[in-house]
Structures are given as structure tokens and as C-alpha cells.
Design a protein around this motif. Structure first.
Motif, short mmCIF file in Angstrom:
data_model
loop_
_atom_site.label_atom_id
_atom_site.label_comp_id
_atom_site.label_asym_id
_atom_site.label_seq_id
_atom_site.Cartn_x
_atom_site.Cartn_y
_atom_site.Cartn_z
N ASP A 101 47.18 32.98 59.84
CA ASP A 101 48.91 31.96 59.94
C ASP A 101 49.07 31.09 61.05
O ASP A 101 49.35 29.90 60.84
CB ASP A 101 49.36 33.77 61.29
N ALA A 102 47.81 30.67 61.97
CA ALA A 102 47.73 29.29 62.68
C ALA A 102 47.50 28.63 61.66
O ALA A 102 47.68 27.20 62.40
CB ALA A 102 47.16 29.76 63.64
N LEU A 103 46.61 29.03 60.72
CA LEU A 103 46.19 27.48 60.05
C LEU A 103 47.42 26.79 58.89
O LEU A 103 47.18 25.84 58.35
CB LEU A 103 44.99 27.70 58.95
N GLN A 104 48.21 28.22 58.95
CA GLN A 104 49.05 27.19 57.65
C GLN A 104 50.19 26.70 58.28
O GLN A 104 50.81 26.31 57.20
CB GLN A 104 49.35 29.22 57.00
N GLN A 105 49.92 26.19 59.29
CA GLN A 105 51.40 25.70 60.16
C GLN A 105 50.96 24.53 59.50
O GLN A 105 50.36 23.80 60.10
CB GLN A 105 51.17 26.05 61.87
N ASP A 106 52.66 24.19 59.18
CA ASP A 106 52.21 23.04 58.21
C ASP A 106 51.50 23.07 57.38
O ASP A 106 51.25 21.31 56.55
CB ASP A 106 52.28 21.71 59.89
N GLY A 107 51.10 23.90 56.50
CA GLY A 107 49.64 23.63 55.56
C GLY A 107 50.58 24.18 54.88
O GLY A 107 51.70 24.92 54.10
N GLN A 108 49.75 23.98 53.42
CA GLN A 108 50.22 25.14 51.88
C GLN A 108 49.21 26.57 52.52
O GLN A 108 47.92 26.70 51.79
CB GLN A 108 49.95 23.76 51.00
N VAL A 109 49.70 27.67 51.85
CA VAL A 109 49.30 28.82 50.98
C VAL A 109 49.05 27.99 49.70
O VAL A 109 49.43 28.43 48.95
CB VAL A 109 50.14 29.70 51.69
N GLY A 110 47.79 28.94 49.21
CA GLY A 110 46.73 29.31 48.21
C GLY A 110 46.85 30.62 47.19
O GLY A 110 46.97 30.22 46.76
N MET A 111 46.36 31.21 48.64
CA MET A 111 46.55 32.83 48.20
C MET A 111 47.61 33.10 49.88
O MET A 111 46.47 34.01 50.62
CB MET A 111 45.21 33.27 48.01
#
Length: 141
Positions: A101-111
Motif C-alpha cells: 500500500d505504501a509503495l503504490q502511492q502515486d505509483g502503478q499496480v501491476g498485480m
């Protein structure tokens, strides 16, 4: 609570060749190799013949470090230079989910983070800096 970070190399159909190369060049020991064809079948997503021999996951031991690698699934994009990801392994699903959850902030979920046949909690996310992480949880489902 433990957390480990390991390099994860994604190959374009030549992972078996890369494994042999790293065995010779780095003195790597193969801890395990699983092909896409050895994975549990899913009637909703039949496995194409060209995928069955590709490496779904392999783990090598190089000195004190574990090096993970796989092939892309046929049809998935592969770009030289972006084939190195970081696998973060935690021993608790809640901790893995918190990292995801922390890494996906302003990022993109691949799976999306979910239970898989190999992990009680796994997901892939590319952070806002373009670094791709595979978040995995060890342990029982």
C-alpha cells in the motif's frame, strides 16, 4: 517480523540460459526452478504451448544472496534495462500489505495484492520513481 530484499531478474524467454550462465559466471547454486507448465492449471486461462517451458520462478544462491528470476509470459512486454525488479519478502501478510500500500502511492499496480497458490499475500507495484517491486509473504495460507 522479518523482511528480505532480493534482486529479481525478468528474462524474455531465455531464463534457462541465464541460469546456466550465472552458475558458471557467479558460482551460483540452483535452489529451485518451476516452469509455467508445472504451475496448477486454470480452466479459465488455458496455458499456451509456448509458455509451458518458460521459467515461472527460479531461485539461485550466490554466496550469501538469493537471486530470483523468471521469464515473461508470452505476449507480456519486456524491455532491456527494466528487467530488474526487487522482491520484498515478509513473514506476515499484514506487513506485506502495508508495504504494498505504501509503495503504490502515486505509483502503478501491476498485480493487485492477493493470495496466490505460492503465497498468502503477493502483489506487484511500480512506485512513483519507476522501480518495480514484487511484494511476497512467506508462510502458510
Amino acid at each position: 517480523m522479518t523482511v528480505r530484499l532480493n534482486p529479481y531478474l525478468v528474462m524474455n524467454g531465455n531464463a534457462k540460459e541465464a541460469i546456466e550462465f550465472y552458475q558458471k559466471a557467479l558460482g551460483a547454486t540452483v535452489l529451485g526452478i518451476q516452469t509455467f507448465g508445472e504451475m496448477p492449471s486454470n480452466p479459465n486461462f488455458p496455458m499456451p504451448e509456448e509458455a509451458k517451458g518458460r521459467v515461472a520462478h527460479a531461485m539461485l544462491k550466490v554466496g550469501e544472496t538469493e537471486l530470483m528470476l523468471s521469464d515473461t509470459f508470452p505476449g507480456q512486454p519486456h524491455q532491456v534495462g527494466n528487467q530488474v525488479t526487487i522482491c520484498i519478502t515478509a513473514d506476515e501478510v499484514e506487513h506485506s500489505k502495508k508495504i504494498f500500500d505504501a509503495l503504490q502511492q502515486d505509483g502503478q499496480v501491476g498485480m493487485p495484492f492477493q493470495e496466490t497458490f505460492w503465497s498468502p499475500g503477493y502483489g506487484v507495484v511500480t512506485d512513483k520513481f519507476g522501480v518495480t517491486f514484487q511484494i511476497s509473504t512467506e508462510g502458510k495460507h
